[in-house]
Scaffold this active site. Structure first.
Site, PDB file in Angstrom:
ATOM      1  N   HIS A   1       0.681  -1.363  -0.062  1.00  0.00           N
ATOM      2  CA  HIS A   1      -0.035  -0.084  -0.095  1.00  0.00           C
ATOM      3  C   HIS A   1       0.755   1.277   0.155  1.00  0.00           C
ATOM      4  O   HIS A   1       0.677   2.106  -0.570  1.00  0.00           O
ATOM      5  CB  HIS A   1      -1.059  -0.136   1.249  1.00  0.00           C
ATOM      6  CG  HIS A   1      -1.918   0.971   1.016  1.00  0.00           C
ATOM      7  ND1 HIS A   1      -1.816   2.278   1.817  1.00  0.00           N
ATOM      8  CD2 HIS A   1      -3.168   1.077   0.366  1.00  0.00           C
ATOM      9  CE1 HIS A   1      -3.126   2.983   1.401  1.00  0.00           C
ATOM     10  NE2 HIS A   1      -3.842   2.130   0.790  1.00  0.00           N
ATOM     11  N   CYS A   2       2.082   1.256   0.664  1.00  0.00           N
ATOM     12  CA  CYS A   2       2.969   2.292   0.770  1.00  0.00           C
ATOM     13  C   CYS A   2       3.539   2.862  -0.636  1.00  0.00           C
ATOM     14  O   CYS A   2       3.833   3.925  -0.717  1.00  0.00           O
ATOM     15  CB  CYS A   2       4.016   2.246   1.975  1.00  0.00           C
ATOM     16  SG  CYS A   2       3.359   1.521   3.607  1.00  0.00           S
ATOM     17  N   MET A   3       3.617   1.678  -1.423  1.00  0.00           N
ATOM     18  CA  MET A   3       4.456   2.086  -2.833  1.00  0.00           C
ATOM     19  C   MET A   3       3.548   2.071  -3.596  1.00  0.00           C
ATOM     20  O   MET A   3       4.005   2.483  -5.044  1.00  0.00           O
ATOM     21  CB  MET A   3       5.088   0.881  -3.128  1.00  0.00           C
ATOM     22  CG  MET A   3       4.531  -0.559  -3.100  1.00  0.00           C
ATOM     23  SD  MET A   3       5.789  -1.917  -3.082  1.00  0.00           S
ATOM     24  CE  MET A   3       6.015  -2.218  -5.070  1.00  0.00           C
TER      25      MET A   3
END
Lengths: 371, 371
Positions: free
Chosen positions: A355-357
């Site tokens: 999700h962060c990327m």
């Protein structure tokens, strides 16, 4: 054309749609820095390619790479993935990219938060971060979407919304003195209302144990649909994560969303606990000004850090003991979507996950009901 | 998505449309290098902004800037002009950008020529040129157009077409030993047929006097419509340009285009002659590996180096004694277009002009008659 607007999304009738609404595509960045990604970032790059491939099964993917790495990124990624030159200080598109907002007639615009590498000179992860702070603007230029430059430090991973007027955040991050020290809770809330177009903000306390982002919500909990939240969980009372998840559960249990609904909370058992090995730490090149990574450190591992694509869920595989159960749980939570797991330990070692990327772009031209 | 194709445009039914056909937009690059652009490129940047503004009156403009200059370019250019990160070695989009080709059903693709800085290690203008050689690919990624990687060194400024099967080139450039030394005229012609989709190639001899590109056609002559060519001209027999233009005129007079037509040749009187002043040369920072620029050097000034936009002609203003006559001539040649002049001496000092710094993108979805 991308104009910079002096108003706010809320004033213009815009709001952030939920991640599970239809996407035009997904943006990512290419991992490069050797002080964060072991062995010259090569293992992480392989993992990023697999994530990009998995998402590209569901929607168009664009990957930004620095000038020095453009050629390699272009060669390592399949042709159906667009690669553009896009300098950055590290590769967390969720946090440095724009947060897209929409209006009832289907227009799409972007919020460009101020970025300070998760804490600036008070606990931020590296210095400088000037290229990161330009990423959202560059994405909006290519997407041809107008831009709101928000007056606060914030990251895409620090916010989740249900698309119906509710935002989910953590106090650990949003009230951290290293983000907006001059603003109190009420002032932060006012900015979130203005820039996310929400009316209700649900505050959780701390994020996942040892999460270096200062407890981003997107590693702890997310909406799976309006009225339902998925929360990382452990039953082990000796694990420091237990108190964190329990506190979050209680707050979610007591909360009402923007429509006055109680929330249904789904527990998603965490992997691990997982720790950085000596072999993994050895491949990281320490650098003055960057957070050191050491063998034995607890990794902030969570299955909640998945990406919701058009018709798909791309989830991190982190622990052979728990991956299958987590995938089964996500399959039940998202009956209309295909759940695809990608080995993601290399991404976790860099401090985040799928999700962060990633950063989704909502479909334009869709008539939507204003929350 | 931009796939790299192993076939050729001609084999796939594609050809290069004429510049006077409808555009989707125009690409440019931001001037930066202090060994080519005097006084830190500031005066050239001001001129580029004026050119970009002038073109943006007629069609969408995108300007590529390196990471270091992105912020300044974004600030100096008006918001209606898109600015994207795009590294380059110098800013001649005509030569480093893709040459777009179209098919009868309206599809658009791009030809990515090999680039060697106008002559590589045998008379090229600087070293290295690796970032230049990636520009076409990066533009095609952003445009989402499939790519042909041509097997020859060539530049967009070295070719003009009428969109009906005819190409116009110069021997000085296309047959220069510093471009494709292993290929003879017939082999070069075969590649031009394959990659431009033309059947007839009209060879002129030398380009404009002292043109450091080795005589690019786009400074000497261009099609104004099928069957009509505009040629830079001087009546001064002592000027070395006289013999060049006379030879070009004779070859054009004798030529037949792809449809068997004789060409009507319009003479466009040249400015000047113009020379670099001592004050101008002083602001250039010499650098080993780059062509030196010296006071007193004859500048390759030509009004033919204009850009044809949708409904407009953006022409260089170079010499108060001749600008008005040139503009009047262009107005007569393009009765349906508005002729806009932009002061362009600063661009000329860097070795090219408005046509060299631009690259048009043809409109997609247009049904066209195959030449």
């Amino acid at each position: 054309m991308s104009r910079t607007l002096n108003s706010t999304p809320a004033a213009d009738g815009f709001w952030m749609p939920a991640e599970f609404e239809p996407h035009a595509g997904c943006w990512m960045l290419w991992p490069e820095r050797p002080d964060n990604w072991r062995e010259g970032a090569w293992p992480a790059q392989q993992a990023f390619v697999q994530v990009a491939r998995a998402i590209a099964r569901f929607e168009p993917v664009t990957v930004g790479a620095s000038p020095a790495h453009f050629g390699a990124a272009r060669s390592l990624l399949p042709e159906e993935i667009r690669v553009v030159e896009l300098s950055h200080d590290d590769c967390w598109m969720r946090d440095v990219g724009p947060t897209f907002v929409v209006d009832a007639r289907g227009a799409v615009r972007g919020v460009d938060w101020q970025f300070n590498a998760w804490g600036g000179l008070q606990g931020g992860l590296y210095f400088p971060w000037d290229q990161d702070d330009l990423v959202a603007r560059k994405v909006l230029e290519i997407e041809g979407r107008d831009r709101y430059r928000a007056p606060i430090v914030n990251e895409g991973g620090a916010i989740h919304v249900d698309g119906e007027g509710t935002a989910l955040v953590t106090e650990e991050c949003l009230l951290n003195a290293n983000r907006n020290p001059s603003l109190d809770r009420a002032q932060i809330e006012a900015h979130l209302r203005d820039y996310l177009g929400v009316s209700t903000i649900i505050w959780l306390g701390r994020g996942v144990f040892n999460d270096e982002t200062d407890g981003h919500i997107d590693n702890l909990a997310c909406f799976v649909r309006p009225g339902e939240v998925c929360l990382t969980w452990t039953d082990d009372r000796r694990d420091p994560q237990y108190a964190i998840s329990m506190d979050a559960w209680e707050r979610l249990h007591d909360a009402r969303d923007a429509r006055g609904r109680r929330l249904k909370v789904h527990k998603l058992p965490a992997p691990g606990p997982l720790f950085m090995t000596a072999a993994e730490a050895r491949g990281i090149v320490p650098r003055e000004g960057s957070k050191p990574r050491r063998a034995g450190e607890r990794l902030a591992a969570s299955y909640v850090n998945f990406y919701t694509a058009n018709g798909g869920i791309v989830m991190p595989l982190l622990d052979a003991r728990t991956d299958r159960a987590a995938a089964a749980r996500l399959r039940r939570l998202f009956p209309g979507r295909r759940v695809v797991g990608v080995p993601a330990r290399e991404i976790l070692l860099g401090g985040g996950n799928i999700h962060c990327m990633t950063q989704q772009v909502p479909v334009a031209g869709l008539r939507r009901k204003r929350p």
